[in-house]
Design a protein around this motif. Structure first.
Motif, PDB file in Angstrom:
ATOM      1  N   SER A   1     109.112 -64.656  -1.989  1.00 48.28           N
ATOM      2  CA  SER A   1     108.311 -65.020  -0.822  1.00 48.28           C
ATOM      3  C   SER A   1     108.036 -63.809   0.071  1.00 48.28           C
ATOM      4  CB  SER A   1     109.036 -66.112  -0.032  1.00 48.28           C
ATOM      5  OG  SER A   1     108.347 -66.413   1.158  1.00 48.28           O
ATOM      6  N   LEU A   2     109.066 -63.015   0.331  1.00 44.77           N
ATOM      7  CA  LEU A   2     108.887 -61.839   1.186  1.00 44.77           C
ATOM      8  C   LEU A   2     107.962 -60.814   0.548  1.00 44.77           C
ATOM      9  CD1 LEU A   2     112.557 -61.314   2.454  1.00 44.77           C
ATOM     10  CD2 LEU A   2     110.657 -62.419   3.665  1.00 44.77           C
ATOM     11  N   THR A   3     108.103 -60.624  -0.758  1.00 45.04           N
ATOM     12  CA  THR A   3     107.251 -59.659  -1.460  1.00 45.04           C
ATOM     13  C   THR A   3     105.796 -60.115  -1.445  1.00 45.04           C
ATOM     14  OG1 THR A   3     109.106 -59.052  -2.894  1.00 45.04           O
ATOM     15  CG2 THR A   3     106.903 -58.440  -3.633  1.00 45.04           C
ATOM     16  N   LEU A   4     105.550 -61.387  -1.754  1.00 44.85           N
ATOM     17  CA  LEU A   4     104.185 -61.906  -1.764  1.00 44.85           C
ATOM     18  C   LEU A   4     103.557 -61.843  -0.374  1.00 44.85           C
ATOM     19  CD1 LEU A   4     104.567 -64.964  -4.157  1.00 44.85           C
ATOM     20  CD2 LEU A   4     103.306 -62.842  -4.598  1.00 44.85           C
ATOM     21  N   ARG A   5     104.352 -62.113   0.641  1.00 44.41           N
ATOM     22  CA  ARG A   5     103.830 -62.063   2.010  1.00 44.41           C
ATOM     23  C   ARG A   5     103.336 -60.665   2.346  1.00 44.41           C
ATOM     24  NH1 ARG A   5     107.981 -63.668   6.565  1.00 44.41           N
ATOM     25  NH2 ARG A   5     108.635 -61.495   6.291  1.00 44.41           N
ATOM     26  N   ARG A   6     104.090 -59.661   1.937  1.00 41.88           N
ATOM     27  CA  ARG A   6     103.655 -58.296   2.222  1.00 41.88           C
ATOM     28  C   ARG A   6     102.444 -57.906   1.382  1.00 41.88           C
ATOM     29  NH1 ARG A   6     106.460 -54.229   5.054  1.00 41.88           N
ATOM     30  NH2 ARG A   6     107.958 -55.230   6.442  1.00 41.88           N
ATOM     31  N   LEU A   7     102.361 -58.399   0.154  1.00 36.59           N
ATOM     32  CA  LEU A   7     101.207 -58.078  -0.681  1.00 36.59           C
ATOM     33  C   LEU A   7      99.950 -58.805  -0.204  1.00 36.59           C
ATOM     34  CD1 LEU A   7     102.864 -58.134  -4.219  1.00 36.59           C
ATOM     35  CD2 LEU A   7     102.031 -56.133  -2.957  1.00 36.59           C
ATOM     36  N   GLN A   8     100.121 -59.981   0.366  1.00 31.53           N
ATOM     37  CA  GLN A   8      98.963 -60.727   0.850  1.00 31.53           C
ATOM     38  C   GLN A   8      98.380 -60.132   2.122  1.00 31.53           C
ATOM     39  OE1 GLN A   8     100.722 -64.589   1.152  1.00 31.53           O
ATOM     40  NE2 GLN A   8     100.400 -65.109  -1.010  1.00 31.53           N
ATOM     41  N   ARG A   9      99.222 -59.477   2.911  1.00 30.16           N
ATOM     42  CA  ARG A   9      98.749 -58.837   4.139  1.00 30.16           C
ATOM     43  C   ARG A   9      99.232 -57.386   4.161  1.00 30.16           C
ATOM     44  NH1 ARG A   9     100.841 -63.678   6.141  1.00 30.16           N
ATOM     45  NH2 ARG A   9     102.585 -62.611   7.143  1.00 30.16           N
ATOM     46  N   PRO A  10      98.712 -56.581   3.249  1.00 29.60           N
ATOM     47  CA  PRO A  10      99.231 -55.207   3.127  1.00 29.60           C
ATOM     48  C   PRO A  10      98.852 -54.330   4.314  1.00 29.60           C
ATOM     49  CG  PRO A  10      97.324 -55.509   1.717  1.00 29.60           C
ATOM     50  CD  PRO A  10      97.645 -56.856   2.272  1.00 29.60           C
ATOM     51  N   ASP A  11      99.816 -53.565   4.741  1.00 30.59           N
ATOM     52  CA  ASP A  11      99.598 -52.557   5.774  1.00 30.59           C
ATOM     53  C   ASP A  11      99.235 -51.247   5.068  1.00 30.59           C
ATOM     54  OD1 ASP A  11      99.881 -50.519   7.674  1.00 30.59           O
ATOM     55  OD2 ASP A  11     101.419 -51.612   8.774  1.00 30.59           O
ATOM     56  N   PRO A  12      98.132 -50.601   5.449  1.00 34.28           N
ATOM     57  CA  PRO A  12      97.769 -49.332   4.797  1.00 34.28           C
ATOM     58  C   PRO A  12      98.885 -48.300   4.809  1.00 34.28           C
ATOM     59  CG  PRO A  12      95.977 -50.108   6.194  1.00 34.28           C
ATOM     60  CD  PRO A  12      97.144 -51.008   6.456  1.00 34.28           C
TER      61      PRO A  12
END
Length: 494
Positions: A137-148
């Motif tokens: 869940s944490l990994t997908l959340r970061r991939l869905q809203r990636p910070d440059p």
């Protein structure tokens, strides 16, 4: 021009043709400025499609081996040097000599242990379904809203959010005194140790090392061209007085105070204070490797050595590779402020910075409160595995070894009965597909204990019980090959 091709080779014909033409050019078969056969002519001669030859020529042209002249054909580049006068390499000729400097790393890989899921292997971890679900869940959340910022170059010390989370965790759980800016995130404890050795040691500097010791650190010290001063370990941990007697002006001491590797003893408070007093007095540094303190099965985890250091001489090293999983490759060092600049410069020169995306997931895991429940569940699982292994060893191998349940860690030490060789027992176990790591090679100067290091973390209790029975059966069939080479290698006390 002779261009041998093997039609039965798994190497594509185009690749073969390119390599043979390049070899002929480098060997001087066609000198600089010499003309290559037209592509159509060479294709007919070799029985190839013309496009294959054209593609090979284009590759040679792109790499600068040949040059094309409109209306004239393809020629070997005039910029290439003449072929050397020395004869070509002969198949089977000895390889070039290894540089003397490389000998510092000889055998280092042998100290890393064995990988895989084989029973008794050490350092294995378990991620239960709850932790895996949170991690996904944490990994997908970061991939869905990636910070440059996660996708570019980053701070050599690591992401600020992770350093803040680590500092907060260490202050609470290990009584480490630190601020986030003192935390340097690494790819594991081993890189943290390597950074400190490169920054703090000059060739020939003396370093106290526990005897017996963690083999990978001994190898790292050899690679750093340091002079190891073995310091014996007894029931209270490293014998500081013995270290002072052997080398009072040593530059550094490496210790595992919470659970000495491999014996598992705890460095007593008296010894801790004595070690810190020596470090302040002599200007030495102390590397505290706190490699598995999260897994304590009796009482609270012991406070860190760094937490009682008033002189700023201790560098605290920890890792998430055991508390979470080794494939994570994430550790840290808590560095005195005056060392931050050179340590970060050394980090920059090695691999620049940790992986920002993965480090961000760990920061979220810590900050959102998932780490403590994960550790509680893992302690319960590892405790069950430890108890199952101890019971199985006592039931099946009591006549061969003495086993005590460790209060901390992910492995146990099985001390062999007098007369048995841990090297021989380890070899017998390997033939049964088991990993029973011998302890005697971890000794430097002290009389070696004949014992086996057996991992229980990451293994199911049933698998450990089966492995204990298999080891007992293997030893029963190999009695005559198990004798210790000398009485000094007997099991027993520290």
């Amino acid at each position: 021009m002779l261009v041998p091709l093997d039609r039965d080779s798994p190497v594509p014909v185009l690749r073969q043709l390119y390599l043979e033409l390049r070899r002929a050019i480098l060997a001087g078969a066609v000198p600089p400025g010499g003309r290559l056969p037209p592509t159509r002519t060479l294709a007919t001669r070799l029985g190839l499609a013309r496009n294959t030859v054209v593609a090979a020529y284009e590759q040679l042209l792109a790499e600068g081996f040949i040059e094309g002249r409109v209306g004239a054909g393809s020629f070997v580049s005039r910029d290439l040097p003449d072929a050397p006068a020395s004869p070509p390499a002969v198949a089977g000729a000895p390889p070039p000599p290894v540089p003397p400097a490389s000998r510092r790393f000889a055998g280092a890989q042998a100290h890393t242990g064995t990988f895989g899921t084989v029973p008794f292997n050490t350092g294995r971890c378990t991620l239960d379904e709850r932790t895996l679900q949170v991690w996904r869940s944490l990994t997908l959340r970061r991939l869905q809203r990636p910070d440059p910022a996660w996708l570019g170059y980053a701070d050599p010390a690591g992401p600020p959010a992770l350093r803040q989370a680590i500092a907060r965790y260490l202050r609470t759980s290990r009584a480490v005194r630190c601020e986030p800016e003192q935390v340097v995130v690494t790819t594991g404890a081993q890189q943290a140790i390597d950074l400190m050795l490169r920054v703090l040691l000059d060739p020939g500097d003396r370093v106290w090392l526990e005897d017996p010791c963690y083999p990978a650190v001994r190898a790292a010290l050899a690679a750093a061209d340091a002079r190891v001063v073995p310091v014996r370990v007894d029931a209270q941990g490293m014998d500081v007085a013995a270290g002072i007697a052997a080398s009072p002006q040593a530059r550094m001491a490496y210790v595992t105070p919470s659970s000495q590797y491999p014996l598992g003893v705890v460095l007593s408070m008296a010894r801790r204070l004595e070690l810190l007093a020596w470090a302040r007095r002599s200007g030495a540094w102390v590397l505290e490797d706190d490699y598995d303190s999260e897994f304590r099965y009796a009482g609270r985890p012991l406070a860190s050595l760094q937490g009682i250091d008033e002189g700023g001489r201790v560098i605290y090293i920890g890792t998430f590779n055991k508390a979470l999983f080794p494939g994570l490759r994430l550790g840290y060092a808590v560095v005195p402020r005056e060392l931050l600049e050179p340590v970060l410069a050394a980090r920059l020169l090695s691999d620049w910075h940790p992986a920002a995306l993965q480090a961000g997931v760990v920061a979220d895991f810590l900050e959102e409160g998932h780490f403590a429940p994960h550790l509680r569940r893992m302690r319960q699982r590892y405790l069950a595995a430890r108890d199952a292994l101890v019971a199985a060893l006592r039931e099946n191998l009591a006549d061969r070894m003495e086993v005590e349940a460790p209060e901390q860690g992910m492995k146990l030490l099985a001390r062999l009965r007098p007369g048995l060789s841990d090297l021989a027992v380890s070899a017998v176990a390997a033939r049964r597909g088991l990993i029973a790591r011998p302890v005697s090679p971890m000794f430097i100067a002290a009389p070696p204990v004949q014992g086996l290091m057996l991992g229980f973390s990451g293994h199911e209790p049933g698998a450990l019980c089966w492995a204990a029975r298999e080891l007992a059966a293997a030893l029963a069939e190999s009695d005559e090959r198990l004798l210790s080479p000398s009485p000094s290698g007997a099991g027993g006390g520290l």
